[in-house]
Design a protein around this motif. Structure first.
Motif, PDB file in Angstrom:
ATOM      1  N   UNK A 247       0.811  -1.218   0.000  1.00  0.00           N
ATOM      2  CA  UNK A 247       0.000   0.000   0.000  1.00  0.00           C
ATOM      3  C   UNK A 247       0.842   1.266   0.000  1.00  0.00           C
ATOM      4  N   UNK A 248       1.703   1.439   0.986  1.00  0.00           N
ATOM      5  CA  UNK A 248       2.548   2.645   1.057  1.00  0.00           C
ATOM      6  C   UNK A 248       3.947   2.207   1.491  1.00  0.00           C
ATOM      7  N   UNK A 249       4.951   2.366   0.595  1.00  0.00           N
ATOM      8  CA  UNK A 249       6.290   1.924   0.956  1.00  0.00           C
ATOM      9  C   UNK A 249       7.001   2.989   1.800  1.00  0.00           C
ATOM     10  N   UNK A 250       8.211   2.613   2.254  1.00  0.00           N
ATOM     11  CA  UNK A 250       8.948   3.493   3.153  1.00  0.00           C
ATOM     12  C   UNK A 250       9.297   4.827   2.523  1.00  0.00           C
ATOM     13  N   UNK A 251       9.586   4.836   1.208  1.00  0.00           N
ATOM     14  CA  UNK A 251       9.916   6.100   0.548  1.00  0.00           C
ATOM     15  C   UNK A 251       8.740   7.073   0.641  1.00  0.00           C
ATOM     16  N   UNK A 252       7.523   6.562   0.392  1.00  0.00           N
ATOM     17  CA  UNK A 252       6.347   7.432   0.451  1.00  0.00           C
ATOM     18  C   UNK A 252       6.126   7.935   1.876  1.00  0.00           C
ATOM     19  N   UNK A 253       6.274   7.036   2.864  1.00  0.00           N
ATOM     20  CA  UNK A 253       6.087   7.448   4.260  1.00  0.00           C
ATOM     21  C   UNK A 253       7.055   8.579   4.602  1.00  0.00           C
ATOM     22  N   UNK A 254       8.329   8.402   4.204  1.00  0.00           N
ATOM     23  CA  UNK A 254       9.337   9.423   4.506  1.00  0.00           C
ATOM     24  C   UNK A 254       8.983  10.756   3.851  1.00  0.00           C
ATOM     25  N   UNK A 255       8.509  10.693   2.597  1.00  0.00           N
ATOM     26  CA  UNK A 255       8.148  11.933   1.904  1.00  0.00           C
ATOM     27  C   UNK A 255       7.009  12.661   2.613  1.00  0.00           C
ATOM     28  N   UNK A 256       6.005  11.909   3.060  1.00  0.00           N
ATOM     29  CA  UNK A 256       4.897  12.540   3.771  1.00  0.00           C
ATOM     30  C   UNK A 256       5.370  13.139   5.099  1.00  0.00           C
ATOM     31  N   UNK A 257       6.248  12.429   5.801  1.00  0.00           N
ATOM     32  CA  UNK A 257       6.748  12.947   7.076  1.00  0.00           C
ATOM     33  C   UNK A 257       7.501  14.254   6.872  1.00  0.00           C
ATOM     34  N   UNK A 258       8.263  14.339   5.802  1.00  0.00           N
ATOM     35  CA  UNK A 258       9.078  15.532   5.568  1.00  0.00           C
ATOM     36  C   UNK A 258       8.254  16.728   5.093  1.00  0.00           C
ATOM     37  N   UNK A 259       7.002  16.479   4.739  1.00  0.00           N
ATOM     38  CA  UNK A 259       6.152  17.573   4.286  1.00  0.00           C
ATOM     39  C   UNK A 259       5.375  18.225   5.432  1.00  0.00           C
ATOM     40  N   UNK A 260       5.451  17.629   6.608  1.00  0.00           N
ATOM     41  CA  UNK A 260       4.689  18.132   7.749  1.00  0.00           C
ATOM     42  C   UNK A 260       5.648  18.730   8.764  1.00  0.00           C
ATOM     43  N   UNK A 261       5.325  19.913   9.233  1.00  0.00           N
ATOM     44  CA  UNK A 261       6.218  20.644  10.133  1.00  0.00           C
ATOM     45  C   UNK A 261       6.554  19.842  11.379  1.00  0.00           C
ATOM     46  N   UNK A 262       5.570  19.168  11.940  1.00  0.00           N
ATOM     47  CA  UNK A 262       5.782  18.455  13.197  1.00  0.00           C
ATOM     48  C   UNK A 262       6.788  17.312  13.054  1.00  0.00           C
ATOM     49  N   UNK A 263       6.802  16.662  11.870  1.00  0.00           N
ATOM     50  CA  UNK A 263       7.605  15.444  11.715  1.00  0.00           C
ATOM     51  C   UNK A 263       8.801  15.603  10.795  1.00  0.00           C
ATOM     52  N   UNK A 264       8.953  16.769  10.174  1.00  0.00           N
ATOM     53  CA  UNK A 264       9.989  16.886   9.141  1.00  0.00           C
ATOM     54  C   UNK A 264      11.418  16.750   9.686  1.00  0.00           C
ATOM     55  N   UNK A 265      11.595  17.046  10.968  1.00  0.00           N
ATOM     56  CA  UNK A 265      12.953  16.987  11.532  1.00  0.00           C
ATOM     57  C   UNK A 265      13.246  15.683  12.263  1.00  0.00           C
ATOM     58  N   UNK A 266      12.296  14.748  12.279  1.00  0.00           N
ATOM     59  CA  UNK A 266      12.557  13.456  12.928  1.00  0.00           C
ATOM     60  C   UNK A 266      13.530  12.658  12.067  1.00  0.00           C
ATOM     61  N   UNK A 267      14.685  12.222  12.604  1.00  0.00           N
ATOM     62  CA  UNK A 267      15.620  11.417  11.810  1.00  0.00           C
ATOM     63  C   UNK A 267      14.977  10.078  11.406  1.00  0.00           C
ATOM     64  N   UNK A 268      15.207   9.668  10.157  1.00  0.00           N
ATOM     65  CA  UNK A 268      14.670   8.406   9.636  1.00  0.00           C
ATOM     66  C   UNK A 268      15.832   7.531   9.180  1.00  0.00           C
ATOM     67  N   UNK A 269      15.895   6.319   9.724  1.00  0.00           N
ATOM     68  CA  UNK A 269      16.885   5.322   9.279  1.00  0.00           C
ATOM     69  C   UNK A 269      16.116   4.214   8.573  1.00  0.00           C
ATOM     70  N   UNK A 270      16.456   3.972   7.293  1.00  0.00           N
ATOM     71  CA  UNK A 270      15.825   2.874   6.573  1.00  0.00           C
ATOM     72  C   UNK A 270      16.487   1.549   6.978  1.00  0.00           C
ATOM     73  N   UNK A 271      15.659   0.593   7.399  1.00  0.00           N
ATOM     74  CA  UNK A 271      16.128  -0.771   7.704  1.00  0.00           C
ATOM     75  C   UNK A 271      15.496  -1.657   6.640  1.00  0.00           C
TER      76      UNK A 271
END
Length: 613
Positions: free
Chosen positions: A57-81
Motif C-alpha cells: 500500500x505505502x512503501x517506506x519512501x512514500x512514508x518518509x516523503x509525507x513525514x518531511x512535508x509536515x512541520x511536526x515530523x519533518x525533523x525526525x531522523x529516519x533510518x531505513x532498515x
C-alpha cells in the motif's frame, strides 16, 4: 524517556528490532504499515524512526516523503532498515525521500544500537539547542563581567556547547591573551594538550578561498568594534570537512572601552545537509511531470507545483484560495464523488481514474491519488493530490483495442469481434430470440488471382470487396473479414428465407460487379452459406459452424451460389469425421493391406502390369 518508532509489515522483523533495542532506556512504539506509521508520528513526539522500505500500500519512501512535508515530523531522523538492493540509485532514492542513514538486512545488532544512540543524542541535542543557546548567551554576558565568573561557569558552558555543537574563542584585546572552549578543540580537531595561542592557528584550518575574507572581518571587528557573521568551512587535519556559522562581537569594559573579542562557532553541517535534502525534494516537486496540489482541511487550495499549471492551465493566482472543483468535468455523477469522499474519510486515501477539465474547457482523463493528512487531534489538516494526464495512455489503449478487434488489411471487424457480436445477438434476445441469419461467403478461385497477378493484387481485391460491402451494408449487419478470402455478416432484419435470398441477390449484383485490379478487369463470384436462428440453432458457435458447412457445400456444387444449412449437411460432416477417425485408427492398428491385381493383355494373354489396391 525518548520515544522511537519501528515500522515493518512483518511482525518477526518488529520483534527482532525490539529485541535488539530492549536494553536501551527508550520507549519503543510499533507500526505495521506506512499509514499506521504516519498516524503514530503525527500523534507522538518521536526522537527517531526505524523504517522498512518494502511494505504494501505505502512503501517506506512514500512514508518518509509525507513525514518531511509536515512541520511536526519533518525533523525526525529516519533510518531505513531494508533488504532492498544497495545500488546507488536505491540509496539515492532513500536519501532523497529524507532518510539520514541506511541499515541493510540482515543488520548488525551492534551497528544498529550504535546508530540509534547517535541519532537519539542528536535528537536530544536539537531539543536542547534553544535552551542551551540561551544559557550560552548568559555565559557570554558573564564574560563581560569578570574572568572569575567565566571560570566558574566554564564547565557548564563547555557541556552546553558540546550538546549544541557550539564553541567559542575569546581574544583579550588588552593582554592579547587567546583562549577557546573545549568544543572548539573538537570542532577543529585540535589536541587539547597543545592549545592554540592565537586565532591564526584556527584560520589555517579554513580553506584558503574563505580564509582571507574571515581574517578581514576579524581585523575589522578589532579596529572598528563592528560585529561579524560568516558561514565557512573547516577542513581538519583528519580531512573531515565541517560547515560552521561564526559570529564575532566586541565586548566593552566598564569604561566603555573594547575589552574582548568573542567569537562563537556553530557546527551547522547537518542542518545544511537537511536543508539541501529538503531543497532537493522541492526541486523534485518543481520538476516532476505529475501535478501536485495541497489543500487545507476544508479543501481550499494552498499550493500547487508547476506541473499542475502545465497540465490544467490554472496558474498559482488562479488556483490558490479556490477549491479543486474548478477542475470538475461533467463525466461523473454525484455518486462517484460521494464514494470518493467516503473512501477518503474511511481510509485517508483514494486512488483512481477521473475525468477533469482544463482551464480552456477541454476534458481529459487523470490518474489521481488523494491522501488525507491528519494532525495531533486526528482531524484532517491537509489533502495532498498527485495526478497525471493519461490522455496518451487512453488513446494508446483505444488504438490497441481497435487493432485487436479489426482486420489489419481491410479495417473490418475480425473473427473475434464478429463472434463476440454474434454472442451478444443471441444473449440480448434471451429466450425470446428474434429470427436472424448468419451469412458466410468465400471468394471463388481467389488463389488464381494471387498466382496470376501477385499477392498485392489479391490484397487490393480483398480491400475493394470490404469497401463495397461497407457502402452497401450498415453497421448493424456486422460485416466482417474472417481471414483469407472469407467474410461474414449478421442479418438481424431478414427473418424469412425469401427476404434473405432477395438481399443476397441484390448484394451480389453490386458487390461483385467487375473489379479493375492492376489494369485487369476481374469477374469475381462468391460461394455463400446461410444458417438461421433459432431454426438451425440458438448457439452462436453452432450457427457459425452451420453457415460454414453450407458455404463449403456451395463451393462443392460449383461455386457462385448460396446454400442454406440443412441437417443432412451436419450428418454428412459427422460421417466424414467418423470415417476419418476410423481410417486413422485402421492405419494405427495396421488394418490396411495391399492387394495386387494383375493387368493382362487381351491380345497375348500375358501379364503386362499390376494394380495395387
Amino acid at each position: 524517556m525518548e520515544k522511537i518508532l519501528i515500522v515493518d509489515d512483518q511482525p518477526a522483523n518488529l520483534l527482532s528490532l525490539e529485541a535488539v533495542l530492549d536494553d536501551m532506556e527508550i520507549e519503543i512504539l510499533r507500526a505495521n504499515s506506512g499509514k499506521e506509521a504516519l498516524e503514530v508520528a503525527y500523534r507522538e513526539e518521536l526522537a527517531l524512526i526505524l523504517l522498512d522500505v518494502q511494505m504494501p500500500e505505502m512503501d517506506g519512501f512514500e512514508v518518509a516523503q509525507y513525514l518531511k512535508q509536515v512541520k511536526k515530523t519533518r525533523d525526525i531522523p529516519i533510518i531505513f532498515v531494508t533488504a532492498i538492493s544497495k545500488e546507488e540509485k536505491h540509496v539515492f532514492k532513500g536519501y532523497t525521500a529524507g532518510a539520514v542513514d541506511y541499515l541493510f538486512k540482515p543488520f548488525d545488532p551492534y551497528l544498529l544500537t550504535g546508530k540509534v544512540k547517535v541519532f537519539l543524542q542528536l535528537a536530544k541535542n536539537n531539543k536542547e539547542i534553544v535552551q542551551k543557546a540561551a544559557q550560552l548567551e548568559d555565559a557570554v554576558t558573564s564574560l563581560k563581567r569578570t574572568q572569575k565568573d567565566l571560570e566558574k561557569n566554564r564547565q557548564t558552558l563547555d557541556h552546553a556547547q558540546k550538546i549544541a555543537k557550539l564553541g567559542n574563542w575569546v581574544l583579550d584585546l588588552k593582554s592579547n591573551e587567546f583562549s577557546c572552549s573545549a568544543e572548539v578543540f573538537r570542532l577543529f580537531g585540535l589536541d587539547s594538550d597543545s592549545p592554540p595561542t592565537d586565532y591564526q592557528q584556527l584560520l589555517v584550518l579554513v580553506p584558503e578561498a574563505e580564509r582571507e575574507n574571515l581574517a578581514a572581518l576579524i581585523d575589522k571587528a578589532v579596529s572598528t568594534g563592528s560585529p561579524y557573521t560568516l558561514e565557512h568551512r573547516i577542513i581538519r587535519s583528519d580531512n573531515l570537512e565541517l560547515l560552521v556559522l561564526e559570529n564575532g562581537e566586541i565586548f566593552l569594559d566598564s569604561d566603555n572601552h573594547p575589552e574582548f573579542l568573542i567569537s562563537t562557532i556553530h557546527d551547522i553541517t547537518q542542518w545544511r545537509q537537511a536543508e539541501d535534502r529538503l531543497q532537493l525534494i522541492e526541486n523534485v516537486l518543481d520538476t516532476a511531470h505529475e501535478g501536485v496540489v495541497v489543500t487545507d482541511g476544508d479543501s481550499v487550495i494552498e499550493s500547487i507545483n508547476p506541473a499542475f499549471t502545465e497540465i490544467t492551465g490554472y496558474t498559482v493566482e488562479d488556483a490558490i484560495g479556490k477549491k479543486p472543483n474548478i477542475l470538475k468535468s461533467d463525466h461523473h455523477d454525484k455518486w462517484f464523488y460521494e464514494k470518493m469522499w467516503k473512501d477518503l474519510f474511511d481510509t485517508g486515501f483514494w486512488h483512481g481514474e477521473i475525468w477533469n477539465r482544463r482551464k480552456n474547457g477541454d476534458a481529459y482523463p487523470q490518474s489521481l491519488s488523494i491522501t488525507a493528512v491528519k494532525g495531533r487531534d486526528n482531524k484532517v489538516k491537509n489533502y495532498i493530490g498527485i495526478f497525471a494526464d493519461i490522455s496518451d495512455v487512453k488513446s494508446g489503449e483505444e488504438a490497441l483495442r481497435y487493432q485487436a478487434d479489426h482486420d489489419a488489411l481491410t479495417g473490418l471487424p475480425n473473427r473475434d469481434l464478429f463472434m463476440d457480436r454474434l454472442r451478444q445477438t443471441t444473449i440480448a434476445e434471451g429466450e425470446d430470440l428474434a429470427p436472424f441469419a448468419v451469412v458466410l461467403f468465400s471468394l471463388d478461385r481467389f488463389k488464381n488471382v494471387n498466382d496470376s497477378l501477385g499477392p498485392s493484387a489479391g490484397d487490393q481485391l480483398l480491400q475493394e470487396v470490404a469497401e463495397r460491402g461497407n457502402k452497401l451494408m450498415s453497421e448493424k449487419y456486422s460485416f466482417s473479414r474472417l481471414g483469407g478470402d472469407e467474410y461474414a455478416m449478421i442479418l438481424n432484419d431478414k427473418n424469412q428465407a425469401a427476404e434473405i435470398v432477395r438481399f443476397i441477390n441484390a448484394l451480389n449484383k453490386i458487390m461483385f460487379a467487375p473489379f479493375m485490379i492492376h489494369d485487369h478487369e476481374l469477374h469475381v463470384t462468391a460461394s455463400m452459406g446461410i444458417s438461421t436462428a433459432p431454426d438451425d440453432s440458438s448457439d452462436p458457435e453452432e450457427l457459425f459452424r452451420n453457415a460454414n458447412l453450407a458455404m463449403h457445400r456451395a463451393k462443392k456444387k460449383g461455386r457462385d451460389q448460396y446454400q442454406f444449412f440443412t441437417s443432412s449437411m451436419d450428418e454428412e460432416a459427422a460421417k466424414r469425421l467418423q470415417l476419418e477417425g476410423e481410417m486413422r485408427k485402421g492405419i494405427e492398428e495396421e488394418q490396411f493391406y495391399l492387394v495386387y491385381q494383375p493387368k493382362i493383355s487381351t491380345q497375348t494373354g500375358r501379364v503386362v502390369g499390376m494394380e495395387a489396391l
